[in-house]
Write a protein that holds these residues in place. Structure first.
Motif, PDB file in Angstrom:
ATOM      1  N   ARG A  15       0.832  -1.212   0.000  1.00  0.00           N
ATOM      2  CA  ARG A  15       0.000   0.000   0.000  1.00  0.00           C
ATOM      3  C   ARG A  15       0.861   1.255   0.000  1.00  0.00           C
ATOM      4  NH1 ARG A  15      -3.788  -0.779  -2.392  1.00  0.00           N
ATOM      5  NH2 ARG A  15      -4.341   1.341  -1.806  1.00  0.00           N
ATOM      6  N   PRO A  17       3.098   4.369  -1.134  1.00  0.00           N
ATOM      7  CA  PRO A  17       2.991   5.165  -2.366  1.00  0.00           C
ATOM      8  C   PRO A  17       4.296   5.134  -3.157  1.00  0.00           C
ATOM      9  CG  PRO A  17       3.446   6.600  -0.507  1.00  0.00           C
ATOM     10  CD  PRO A  17       3.362   5.203   0.054  1.00  0.00           C
ATOM     11  N   SER A  18       4.180   5.242  -4.480  1.00  0.00           N
ATOM     12  CA  SER A  18       5.382   5.342  -5.324  1.00  0.00           C
ATOM     13  C   SER A  18       5.055   6.201  -6.535  1.00  0.00           C
ATOM     14  CB  SER A  18       5.850   3.957  -5.776  1.00  0.00           C
ATOM     15  OG  SER A  18       4.817   3.261  -6.446  1.00  0.00           O
ATOM     16  N   ARG A 111      -4.859   5.126   3.520  1.00  0.00           N
ATOM     17  CA  ARG A 111      -4.234   6.285   2.857  1.00  0.00           C
ATOM     18  C   ARG A 111      -4.209   6.096   1.340  1.00  0.00           C
ATOM     19  NH1 ARG A 111      -0.704   7.381  -0.334  1.00  0.00           N
ATOM     20  NH2 ARG A 111      -0.445   5.134  -0.456  1.00  0.00           N
ATOM     21  N   ARG A 112      -4.474   7.141   0.624  1.00  0.00           N
ATOM     22  CA  ARG A 112      -4.315   7.102  -0.833  1.00  0.00           C
ATOM     23  C   ARG A 112      -4.260   8.527  -1.365  1.00  0.00           C
ATOM     24  NH1 ARG A 112      -9.754   3.775  -1.366  1.00  0.00           N
ATOM     25  NH2 ARG A 112      -8.664   2.852   0.371  1.00  0.00           N
ATOM     26  N   ARG A 115      -6.869  13.126  -6.031  1.00  0.00           N
ATOM     27  CA  ARG A 115      -6.653  14.127  -7.079  1.00  0.00           C
ATOM     28  C   ARG A 115      -7.929  14.899  -7.388  1.00  0.00           C
ATOM     29  NH1 ARG A 115      -3.670   9.552  -8.311  1.00  0.00           N
ATOM     30  NH2 ARG A 115      -1.409   9.886  -8.375  1.00  0.00           N
ATOM     31  N   LEU A 189      -0.936   4.140 -13.290  1.00  0.00           N
ATOM     32  CA  LEU A 189      -1.950   5.157 -12.999  1.00  0.00           C
ATOM     33  C   LEU A 189      -3.203   4.878 -13.809  1.00  0.00           C
ATOM     34  CD1 LEU A 189       0.570   8.123 -13.157  1.00  0.00           C
ATOM     35  CD2 LEU A 189      -0.460   7.166 -11.083  1.00  0.00           C
ATOM     36  N   TRP A 262       2.673  11.981   5.577  1.00  0.00           N
ATOM     37  CA  TRP A 262       1.462  11.644   4.814  1.00  0.00           C
ATOM     38  C   TRP A 262       0.454  10.945   5.730  1.00  0.00           C
ATOM     39  CZ3 TRP A 262       2.265   9.975  -0.971  1.00  0.00           C
ATOM     40  CH2 TRP A 262       1.079  10.166  -1.675  1.00  0.00           C
ATOM     41  N   HIS A 273      -2.124  15.059  -2.626  1.00  0.00           N
ATOM     42  CA  HIS A 273      -1.885  14.887  -4.061  1.00  0.00           C
ATOM     43  C   HIS A 273      -0.490  15.417  -4.381  1.00  0.00           C
ATOM     44  CE1 HIS A 273      -2.929  16.239  -8.451  1.00  0.00           C
ATOM     45  NE2 HIS A 273      -1.999  15.305  -8.405  1.00  0.00           N
ATOM     46  N   PRO A 274       0.501  14.528  -4.529  1.00  0.00           N
ATOM     47  CA  PRO A 274       1.846  15.007  -4.826  1.00  0.00           C
ATOM     48  C   PRO A 274       1.890  15.774  -6.140  1.00  0.00           C
ATOM     49  CG  PRO A 274       1.877  12.702  -4.201  1.00  0.00           C
ATOM     50  CD  PRO A 274       0.442  13.081  -4.399  1.00  0.00           C
ATOM     51  N   LEU A 275       2.718  16.781  -6.180  1.00  0.00           N
ATOM     52  CA  LEU A 275       2.897  17.600  -7.382  1.00  0.00           C
ATOM     53  C   LEU A 275       4.391  17.676  -7.718  1.00  0.00           C
ATOM     54  CD1 LEU A 275       0.389  20.429  -6.440  1.00  0.00           C
ATOM     55  CD2 LEU A 275       0.002  18.595  -8.076  1.00  0.00           C
ATOM     56  N   GLN A 277       6.020  17.629 -10.335  1.00  0.00           N
ATOM     57  CA  GLN A 277       6.485  18.413 -11.488  1.00  0.00           C
ATOM     58  C   GLN A 277       7.064  19.760 -11.065  1.00  0.00           C
ATOM     59  OE1 GLN A 277       3.358  17.750 -10.622  1.00  0.00           O
ATOM     60  NE2 GLN A 277       1.826  18.842 -11.827  1.00  0.00           N
ATOM     61  N   ARG A 315      -2.556  -2.351  -7.256  1.00  0.00           N
ATOM     62  CA  ARG A 315      -1.368  -2.883  -6.602  1.00  0.00           C
ATOM     63  C   ARG A 315      -1.109  -4.300  -7.106  1.00  0.00           C
ATOM     64  NH1 ARG A 315      -1.044   1.705  -5.005  1.00  0.00           N
ATOM     65  NH2 ARG A 315      -0.261   2.381  -2.993  1.00  0.00           N
TER      66      ARG A 315
HETATM   67  C1  LIG Z   1       7.987  10.117  -4.541  1.00  0.00           C
HETATM   68  C2  LIG Z   1       6.569  10.256  -5.054  1.00  0.00           C
HETATM   69  C3  LIG Z   1       6.269  11.198  -6.023  1.00  0.00           C
HETATM   70  C4  LIG Z   1       4.965  11.357  -6.499  1.00  0.00           C
HETATM   71  N1  LIG Z   1       4.680  12.322  -7.427  1.00  0.00           N
HETATM   72  C5  LIG Z   1       3.405  12.471  -7.847  1.00  0.00           C
HETATM   73  C6  LIG Z   1       3.043  13.515  -8.750  1.00  0.00           C
HETATM   74  O1  LIG Z   1       3.855  14.305  -9.166  1.00  0.00           O
HETATM   75  N2  LIG Z   1       1.745  13.633  -9.139  1.00  0.00           N
HETATM   76  C7  LIG Z   1       0.782  12.780  -8.677  1.00  0.00           C
HETATM   77  O2  LIG Z   1      -0.371  12.914  -9.072  1.00  0.00           O
HETATM   78  N3  LIG Z   1       1.085  11.786  -7.800  1.00  0.00           N
HETATM   79  C8  LIG Z   1       2.367  11.618  -7.382  1.00  0.00           C
HETATM   80  N4  LIG Z   1       2.666  10.659  -6.461  1.00  0.00           N
HETATM   81  C9  LIG Z   1       1.591   9.802  -5.947  1.00  0.00           C
HETATM   82  C10 LIG Z   1       1.639   8.441  -6.629  1.00  0.00           C
HETATM   83  O3  LIG Z   1       1.208   8.535  -7.967  1.00  0.00           O
HETATM   84  C11 LIG Z   1       0.771   7.504  -5.831  1.00  0.00           C
HETATM   85  O4  LIG Z   1       1.365   7.327  -4.570  1.00  0.00           O
HETATM   86  C12 LIG Z   1       0.598   6.157  -6.487  1.00  0.00           C
HETATM   87  O5  LIG Z   1      -0.120   6.284  -7.685  1.00  0.00           O
HETATM   88  C13 LIG Z   1      -0.118   5.170  -5.578  1.00  0.00           C
HETATM   89  O6  LIG Z   1      -1.363   5.708  -5.211  1.00  0.00           O
HETATM   90  P1  LIG Z   1      -1.788   5.943  -3.680  1.00  0.00           P
HETATM   91  O7  LIG Z   1      -0.896   7.007  -3.131  1.00  0.00           O
HETATM   92  O8  LIG Z   1      -3.211   6.376  -3.763  1.00  0.00           O
HETATM   93  O9  LIG Z   1      -1.596   4.656  -2.951  1.00  0.00           O
HETATM   94  C14 LIG Z   1       3.954  10.518  -5.969  1.00  0.00           C
HETATM   95  C15 LIG Z   1       4.264   9.579  -4.984  1.00  0.00           C
HETATM   96  C16 LIG Z   1       5.547   9.445  -4.515  1.00  0.00           C
HETATM   97  C17 LIG Z   1       5.861   8.443  -3.439  1.00  0.00           C
END
Ligand SMILES: Cc1cc2nc3c(=O)[nH]c(=O)nc-3n(C[C@H](O)[C@H](O)[C@H](O)COP(=O)(O)O)c2cc1C
Length: 399
Positions: A15, A17-18, A111-112, A115, A189, A262, A273-275, A277, A315
């Motif tokens: 589970r 994140p990556s 956790r997830r 977006r 994705l 997180w 929501h990681p960004l 970019q 997964r």
């Molecule tokens: C190091 C890292 C960088 C990530 N960068 C992005 C990103 O730029 N944009 C985004 O939408 N999600 C990003 N993610 C989220 C991942 O896409 C997300 O963790 C993965 O799809 C698994 O989904 P979950 O977090 O819902 O389990 C990032 C996650 C990690 C760990």
């Protein structure tokens, strides 16, 4: 007690994140310990040329393993032993003391990335709690002050991303925009986790297929515009700033911090929501650094309440997650005797080492993705929580 008992917890470890949901980690079981490494096939040489996101993801995975094992009664510890040649970050092994963490396997499972829309940002107490987590590792958490400027930076960063054919090709390789994709339930994705409507998913597939032809005609600009402005979806942007000059091993450790922050957000009812970019593009990375008083290590997030629960992403090991005991508000097991439904598809007996696990795990419900066409029981609900993260050389960013 046998380290191979970790096998049964793998679905929960997965589970973690990556970036691009590549799930790059690998566990190699030895007699007394488990080697935590990675597979080059699941790295992102174009989008992540420095390996920063890889190492942050591996750190998040290590922290996830420790939290899950500790919560389910398996005392293990992590020994960092970074070796690029062997593609190893360290080892997990049994330890008399185990790991201490305020987080639970249920929180790891819940956790997830979200977006979608956020209805509010974090309060001052939550930001302070995040900051405290970061400070234990020499970092800090900052709220990004200038939202308008940040929106402009995001557009610039998206254009930068879509202008690079190798990055787009790599992204396309990890997109699963239709349930017919053979790897839809495994990794990458999906249209669902990206919150794309069927029309949007079809449009994106078509645009990316035509990318080589349309790129000179301005497709990168169009794709960046189509990505929209995630800041308009609410939330607050915060940055997790790491200590300066992190080497590779320290970046893995910082991935553990990222996971703890997180989960701190998740525990407060917020999602992320990681960004990435923003810190992948040199220009926006520099601009963000100056917005943060010149700091060069960090990670940015905007926590808030999400309007609805995020989609559970695919997964590889996700089709068989052991259920966790339900917890009351104080974290105590609420019903340790009965089987707990995480999702309601299959009930199995755990095959190995039941003595290592709580009674609640002797009979357990296995989580699996429903067949196409059957609504996922945890999706589309009204669970609050929302924030977005971005990983960077400084660390990661979240909105
Ligand atoms: C190091 C890292 C960088 C990530 N960068 C992005 C990103 O730029 N944009 C985004 O939408 N999600 C990003 N993610 C989220 C991942 O896409 C997300 O963790 C993965 O799809 C698994 O989904 P979950 O977090 O819902 O389990 C990032 C996650 C990690 C760990």
């Amino acid at each position: 007690m046998d380290i191979s008992a970790l096998h049964v917890l793998a679905p929960l470890f997965w589970r973690a994140p990556s970036a691009h949901n590549t799930q790059p980690w690998r566990l190699d079981y030895r007699d007394e310990e488990v080697h935590v490494g990675w597979d080059h096939a699941d790295t992102l040489p174009a989008a992540d040329p420095t390996g920063r996101d890889l190492r942050l993801s591996l750190g998040a995975f290590v922290e996830t393993c420790l939290i899950v094992a500790a919560d389910l009664g398996l005392p293990i510890e992590y020994v960092p032993d970074h070796c690029v040649e062997d593609r190893r970050v360290g080892w997990l092994r049994l330890s008399p003391h185990g790991y201490r963490s305020p987080f639970t396997a249920a929180q790891v499972q819940g956790r997830r990335t979200h977006r979608g829309r956020f209805s509010a940002g974090p309060d001052a107490d939550t930001v302070a709690a995040l900051d405290a987590v970061a400070r234990q590792a020499g970092g800090e958490v900052r709220v990004v002050p200038d939202r308008d400027r940040l929106a402009g930076l995001l557009t610039t960063a998206d254009r930068h991303l879509y202008a690079e054919p190798a990055v787009v090709r790599e992204l396309r390789g990890w997109l699963r925009l239709t349930p017919a994709h053979p790897r839809y339930p495994a990794d990458g994705l999906t249209d669902r986790c990206l919150e794309l409507s069927p029309v949007e998913a079809t449009g994106l597939r078509a645009a990316l297929a035509a990318y080589p032809v349309l790129r000179p005609l301005g497709l990168p600009r169009l794709l960046a515009a189509a990505a929209g402005d995630p800041l308009a979806l609410g939330g607050t942007v915060i940055v997790l700033v790491g200590p300066a000059g992190l080497d590779d091993a320290a970046q893995v450790e910082f991935g553990r911090v990222l996971m703890r922050t997180w989960l701190t957000l998740h525990a407060a009812g917020l999602a992320a929501h990681p960004l990435s970019q923003l810190i992948d593009a040199p220009a926006t990375r520099a601009a963000l650094g100056s917005a943060l008083d010149g700091r060069r290590s960090g990670c940015c997030t905007s926590p808030g309440w999400a309007g609805r629960s995020a989609r559970r992403p695919a997964r590889r090991a996700g089709s068989a997650a052991p259920a966790m005991p339900a917890r009351d508000q104080h974290g105590a097991a609420a019903d340790p005797a009965g089987p707990i439904e995480v999702d309601r598809f299959r009930t199995v007996e755990l095959p190995t080492a039941p003595s290592l696990l709580s009674d609640a795990l002797h009979r357990t419900v296995i989580s699996s993705r429903p067949p196409a066409g059957i609504a996922h029981p945890t999706e589309g609900g009204s669970t609050p929580g929302g924030c977005s993260t971005v990983e960077g050389e400084w660390g990661s960013m979240c909105r």
